[in-house]
Design an enzyme around this catalytic site. Structure first.
Site, PDB file in Angstrom:
ATOM      1  N   LYS A  23       0.831  -1.193   0.000  1.00  0.00           N
ATOM      2  CA  LYS A  23       0.000   0.000   0.000  1.00  0.00           C
ATOM      3  C   LYS A  23       0.870   1.249   0.000  1.00  0.00           C
ATOM      4  CE  LYS A  23      -3.878  -0.601   2.366  1.00  0.00           C
ATOM      5  NZ  LYS A  23      -4.483  -0.889   3.686  1.00  0.00           N
TER       6      LYS A  23
ATOM      7  N   ARG B  82      -3.180   3.116   8.507  1.00  0.00           N
ATOM      8  CA  ARG B  82      -3.485   1.944   7.677  1.00  0.00           C
ATOM      9  C   ARG B  82      -2.325   0.956   7.722  1.00  0.00           C
ATOM     10  NH1 ARG B  82      -4.685   4.697   1.908  1.00  0.00           N
ATOM     11  NH2 ARG B  82      -6.003   2.834   1.646  1.00  0.00           N
TER      12      ARG B  82
ATOM     13  N   GLY C  53      -5.801 -10.711   7.633  1.00  0.00           N
ATOM     14  CA  GLY C  53      -5.690 -11.082   9.041  1.00  0.00           C
ATOM     15  C   GLY C  53      -5.153  -9.965   9.911  1.00  0.00           C
TER      16      GLY C  53
ATOM     17  N   ARG D 132      -3.585  -1.226  -6.644  1.00  0.00           N
ATOM     18  CA  ARG D 132      -2.873  -2.504  -6.604  1.00  0.00           C
ATOM     19  C   ARG D 132      -3.335  -3.332  -7.800  1.00  0.00           C
ATOM     20  NH1 ARG D 132      -6.199  -4.622  -1.361  1.00  0.00           N
ATOM     21  NH2 ARG D 132      -8.236  -4.246  -2.254  1.00  0.00           N
TER      22      ARG D 132
ATOM     23  N   SER E  50      11.616 -43.302 -15.609  1.00  0.00           N
ATOM     24  CA  SER E  50      10.491 -42.426 -15.337  1.00  0.00           C
ATOM     25  C   SER E  50      10.259 -42.457 -13.827  1.00  0.00           C
ATOM     26  CB  SER E  50       9.243 -42.910 -16.080  1.00  0.00           C
ATOM     27  OG  SER E  50       8.153 -42.092 -15.734  1.00  0.00           O
TER      28      SER E  50
HETATM   29  P1  ADP Z   1      -8.013  -2.102   3.354  1.00  0.00           P
HETATM   30  O1  ADP Z   1      -6.634  -2.573   3.130  1.00  0.00           O
HETATM   31  O2  ADP Z   1      -8.823  -2.968   4.235  1.00  0.00           O
HETATM   32  O3  ADP Z   1      -8.688  -1.689   2.080  1.00  0.00           O
HETATM   33  P2  ADP Z   1      -7.526   0.671   3.749  1.00  0.00           P
HETATM   34  O4  ADP Z   1      -6.387   1.137   4.561  1.00  0.00           O
HETATM   35  O5  ADP Z   1      -7.336   0.719   2.292  1.00  0.00           O
HETATM   36  O6  ADP Z   1      -7.874  -0.781   4.234  1.00  0.00           O
HETATM   37  O7  ADP Z   1      -8.757   1.555   4.169  1.00  0.00           O
HETATM   38  C1  ADP Z   1     -10.097   1.198   4.400  1.00  0.00           C
HETATM   39  C2  ADP Z   1     -11.023   2.256   3.794  1.00  0.00           C
HETATM   40  O8  ADP Z   1     -10.718   3.538   4.320  1.00  0.00           O
HETATM   41  C3  ADP Z   1     -10.849   2.359   2.301  1.00  0.00           C
HETATM   42  O9  ADP Z   1     -12.101   2.519   1.703  1.00  0.00           O
HETATM   43  C4  ADP Z   1     -10.027   3.576   2.110  1.00  0.00           C
HETATM   44  O10 ADP Z   1     -10.251   4.172   0.884  1.00  0.00           O
HETATM   45  C5  ADP Z   1     -10.480   4.458   3.279  1.00  0.00           C
HETATM   46  N1  ADP Z   1      -9.404   5.377   3.682  1.00  0.00           N
HETATM   47  C6  ADP Z   1      -8.168   5.049   4.089  1.00  0.00           C
HETATM   48  N2  ADP Z   1      -7.435   6.154   4.310  1.00  0.00           N
HETATM   49  C7  ADP Z   1      -8.213   7.199   4.029  1.00  0.00           C
HETATM   50  C8  ADP Z   1      -8.020   8.617   4.039  1.00  0.00           C
HETATM   51  N3  ADP Z   1      -6.858   9.136   4.368  1.00  0.00           N
HETATM   52  N4  ADP Z   1      -9.050   9.392   3.696  1.00  0.00           N
HETATM   53  C9  ADP Z   1     -10.237   8.851   3.346  1.00  0.00           C
HETATM   54  N5  ADP Z   1     -10.503   7.545   3.304  1.00  0.00           N
HETATM   55  C10 ADP Z   1      -9.488   6.706   3.641  1.00  0.00           C
HETATM   56 MG    MG Z   2      -7.980  -0.608   0.762  1.00  0.00          MG
END
Ligand code: ADP
Ligand code: MG
Ligand code: MG
Length: 901
Positions: free
Chosen positions: A36, A106, A115, A362, A787
């Site tokens: 990410k 995140r 997980g 991704r 074989s």
């Molecule tokens: P996952 O890996 O489970 O997708 P994410 O870290 O991507 O977890 O985030 C979960 C949700 O939160 C996603 O929909 C993402 O777009 C939203 N999100 C994450 N960071 C932000 C941010 N800075 N502002 C707004 N939405 C966010």
């Molecule tokens: Mg995500």
């Protein structure tokens, strides 16, 4: 993970910033920044609108665990500096009640891992800052809604206070106040709910919900690192072979809000359609919502494009219609991302008051059909090479294309669940007896053979059945192996099913089904279903064929099929076999009309008696081979001489014994006595394979004659000289081999004289005993090919019965003693070393010895990779596995080339 370099003068770089058109990281830094983080950095670098933020590296995760769960001292100043940089880029600051910055925290390892810790959004809110948000946004409800979401998420994922407690509070509140939806709640309502939430946290933890926003931030960071070692994450890693030392990174990013009214939105999108592969914008969005709402399914999302909206018959407008500028920008971004990543992307985006923000990209998951189409299209578009296309497809995914599958939309009643032993689905009438299966099939009925377990004597019934269900036995039980070989869907080891052969019923989970009732077995999932479930027939698209052609150009090893019958051989050719690597001759003996003659032969008291019985079998056996040779049109065909243990041929029931006694002109009593003499304690290690042939060389001579006469015949008929390889099973020594090969050569000479033809043949052996690997240099003096029979080689190397190991192998794998079932994927260290010894010693004597493999492993991509490494000439697997093997072999060749450079 690399060692963090801790040197006083040179503080390690723990934090990488991104945003506002620059970044310190890039897509190539996944190891350090996680997937990410690396992709957020790359998107910012490409100039895409990414909310600024920073990534704390996976090295910090390692340091955290090295220091018993404490973070390194140098981290704090680096995080503070990176937060300040976000402040500069956004004009907002953490805790600043004039211009407030909120962030998301995140997790994100190298591989995506469900997980792990969930994301915390809206971090930086407390009783004071929430008021600042209300003032600055002019929307009190938005502020308090964000705050309650934050308390809920933070308490759940960082403090470990269960999500359901908050759900209960909210539901109670709604009921008491007569609200049916969350959207009915006003700012004042949320204030009250938040009070209740905070009280709940205090009760659970004996401490108040943290008001210090810095404590919140560090709490969340530690929670992400801590979540790497939770049981859930560990299990996920084990199931997906993710190394424990990879660690996770933490991403901290300025929040953007999709829930600021109707000019705001949030969505997920793919650059191509992930189920068909068609190049079109594909995805969904919600107006006035935050990211997690799309996934949570609170409201039904809307289509991105007008075309998709019309197709879905959706009344709500598309993004294309409501936000045309945002839509146009998103389309441009798609192109940029594909041009950069050379692959279909799966993105998350948010629109805040009309401005688009990218939150993640991704490589998108896709169905196998989409994977094939995208790979082939991208070659045509000049984006990737044929090699890259071949590398991109997961060979195992192809398997689902080669069998009928259950319609995912069909209704189903599951009566039991067993092991997904052989993929594909089948519907038919229940039969409990193989003879009856054969009889009904001959009458044109479709049957499912239901047995406690199967044995070689059931083969005719298995062949006749459309699908097979057993209540005992593992993934490599007789039923499973044979079913895979035949391409019959099979569910094995459905332990909850109880079969009563006498009453002709099966019961499971309170459901009783009788002979003639219709069931569906799904060998792809292991489900057993009541009645008929609708099915989808496999369709090999043009893209599939195209990719196979590319794979064939790239692979070094030959690919053959294990095929016992003309029907298998036809299938094998359709799926691209370049020969038959294993034709097992035993089924030719078990055939109903022949088994009596075979029994006469074994139980005969004299050589003449035996010869007389064999003379009956010879013409039938010859016809089998003639058919096979004609179908294979000059491609090599390896025929293995009779292999199964003696007892499998012997009559079992009184009826059968009486029948054989009569044919032999002897009494039942005498015959029973003889049967007692022949009984073995351990048949798999007993009188079988070449040992049986050495006791009764007439069998080998009969088989050799049938093979050579058929070869002469078919060669003349088709004009393609037959290329036959006679293979002797279970050889442990040169002497055994030569005892039999001399006799085979004598028969070949005789047939060539009689027919006045020159035959193209060679004689070789299965290598399936450890001793054969060790004495390979001696065996190769006479054997022209090897074989590797890796089923038996695994069984004998481990002294592990594949028919009995299912009951405890699961425990071995769960405890990490075995990483994988050695009958599924070659144990490269032990069995693999034996193979390497056999290859090396065999080649010392005979440098051009032909080397192949015909065990079940020849259809397993990891094992195929090993075969490439040790330099086998060909692999031979079940016909239905051929496309998988062709692709895996090509990928193995490419990997081998890359390893060299
Ligand atoms: P996952 O890996 O489970 O997708 P994410 O870290 O991507 O977890 O985030 C979960 C949700 O939160 C996603 O929909 C993402 O777009 C939203 N999100 C994450 N960071 C932000 C941010 N800075 N502002 C707004 N939405 C966010
Ligand atoms: Mg995500
Ligand atoms: Mg064997």
């Amino acid at each position: 993970m690399s060692e963090p370099q801790i040197a006083a003068s040179d503080t390690p770089k723990w934090v990488y910033s991104f945003g506002a058109g620059t970044s310190e990281g890039s897509a190539s830094m996944k190891e350090l920044l996680g997937g990410k983080g690396a992709n957020l950095a790359e998107m910012a670098k490409l100039g895409l609108p990414v909310p600024p933020g920073f990534t704390i590296t996976t090295d910090v995760c390692a340091a955290y665990y090295d220091n018993d769960g404490t973070l390194p001292d140098e981290l704090k100043p680096q995080v503070d500096a990176a937060l300040a940089a976000i402040g500069e880029a956004t004009g907002r600051n953490f805790g600043d009640t004039e211009k407030l910055l909120l962030v998301s925290v995140r997790s994100g390892g190298r591989a995506s891992m469900p997980g792990m810790m969930d994301t915390v959004l809206n971090l930086g809110l407390n009783d004071v800052t929430v008021e600042a948000v209300a003032r600055q946004s002019g929307d009190r409800r938005f502020a308090y809604d964000s705050y309650r979401r934050f308390i809920q998420m933070y308490s759940d994922v960082v403090l470990g206070v269960g999500h359901h407690l908050f759900e209960d509070i909210l539901e109670n509140y709604r009921n008491l106040n007569g609200h049916s939806l969350d959207t009915d709640l006003s700012a004042g309502d949320w204030v009250e709910v938040i009070e209740a939430y905070k009280n709940c946290v205090e009760e659970e933890l004996d401490a108040p919900f943290p008001q210090d926003i810095h404590a919140q931030l560090w709490g969340a960071i530690s929670a992400v690192f801590g979540s790497w070692e939770t049981a859930r994450a560990k299990t996920y890693r084990r199931l997906h072979s993710i190394p424990d030392d990879w660690g996770t990174a933490v991403n901290i990013q300025a929040m953007v809000f999709g829930n600021m009214g109707d000019t705001s939105a949030t969505g997920v999108a793919f650059t191509r359609n992930p189920s068909t592969g068609v190049k079109e914008l594909y995805g969904e969005f919600l107006l006035n919502a935050q990211g997690e709402d799309v996934v949570a399914g609170i409201r039904t999302p809307q289509s991105l494009t007008e075309a998709a909206r019309l197709e879905a018959g959706d009344a709500k407008p598309s993004l294309e219609a409501v936000m045309p500028e945002v839509f146009a920008e998103l389309s441009e971004i798609y192109d940029k991302l594909e041009a950069r990543y050379h692959d279909m992307q799966d993105v998350e985006f948010t629109v805040q008051e009309g401005k688009l923000w990218m939150l993640q990209t991704r490589s998108g998951k896709r169905t196998v059909n989409a994977a094939l189409k995208i790979a082939v299209d991208m070659v045509a578009e000049g984006v990737i090479s044929e090699e890259e296309a071949v590398e991109r497809i997961d060979p195992m995914q192809l398997d689902s294309l080669l069998h009928p599958t259950l319609d995912p939309n069909a209704e189903r009643t599951i009566v039991a669940k067993g092991l997904p032993a052989s993929p594909g689905a089948a519907v038919g009438e229940i039969v409990f007896n193989p003879d009856e299966a054969e009889k009904l099939a001959a009458q044109g009925k479709t049957v499912i053979l239901v047995r406690i377990e199967t044995s070689p004597e059931d083969i005719h019934g298995m062949h006749a059945a459309a699908g097979i269900l057993t209540t005992r036995g593992g993934m490599t039980s007789h039923a499973a192996v044979v079913a895979r070989g035949m391409g019959r869907p099979c569910v094995s080891g459905a332990g909850t099913v109880h079969i009563d052969y006498d009453a002709q019923i099966m019961s499971s989970g309170g459901e009783t089904l009788k002979k003639g009732d219709i069931i569906t077995v799904d060998g792809t999932t292991g489900q057993v279903l009541k009645g008929e479930v609708a099915m989808i027939q496999p369709e090999l698209t043009g893209d599939f064929a195209t990719l196979m052609v590319w794979a064939d150009k790239l692979r070094r090893m030959g690919v053959r099929a294990n095929a016992d019958t003309p029907r298998d051989a036809v299938q094998a050719r359709e799926f691209g076999a370049e020969g038959i690597g294993l034709c097992r001759t035993e089924h030719m003996f078990f055939d109903h009309e022949r088994i009596l003659a075979v029994r006469e032969m074994i139980l005969a008291e004299s050589e003449e008696g035996r010869k007389a019985a064999l003379d009956k079998i010879l013409p039938m056996q010859r016809d089998d081979f003639t058919d096979l040779f004609e179908i294979m049109k000059g491609l090599p065909v390896t025929i293995r001489l009779l292999d199964p243990p003696l007892h499998e041929f012997l009559p079992q029931h009184d009826e059968e014994i009486a029948e054989v006694a009569e044919a032999l002109g002897t009494s039942v009593k005498k015959l029973n006595y003889r049967l007692g003499e022949l009984k073995e304690f351990n048949p798999m290690l007993g009188h079988r394979g070449c040992r049986l042939a050495i006791t009764y060389p007439e069998i080998t001579e009969m088989q050799a004659r049938a093979i050579f006469e058929a070869a002469a015949d078919a060669g003349q008929k088709t004009g393609d000289p037959v290329d036959v390889e006679v293979m002797i099973p279970l050889i442990a020594s040169r002497e055994e081999f030569e005892f039999l090969s001399e006799r085979i050569i004598a028969v070949a000479d005789a047939v060539q004289g009689e027919e006045g033809v020159k035959l193209k043949y060679s004689i070789g052996t299965m290598i399936e005993l450890p001793r054969a690997c060790l004495r390979a240099h001696e065996i190769a003096i006479s054997a022209e090919f090897f074989s590797f029979g890796t089923n038996d080689l695994t069984q004998t190397a481990y002294a592990l019965s594949r028919d009995d190991s299912a009951s405890f192998l699961g425990g071995y794998i769960a405890r990490g003693i075995f990483e994988v079932d050695p009958f599924v994927s070659i144990d490269t260290l032990g069995v693999g070393e034996l193979m390497e010894i056999g290859i090396k010693r065999g080649r010392e004597t005979r440098p051009d010895i032909k080397l192949g493999i015909c065990g079940e492993h020849a259809g397993d991509p990891a094992s195929i990779d090993f075969c490439e490494k040790v330099g086998l000439d060909y692999i031979s697997c079940s016909p239905f596995r051929l496309p998988v093997a062709r692709l895996a072999a090509a990928q193995a060749t490419l990997r081998g080339k890359k390893a060299k450079t």
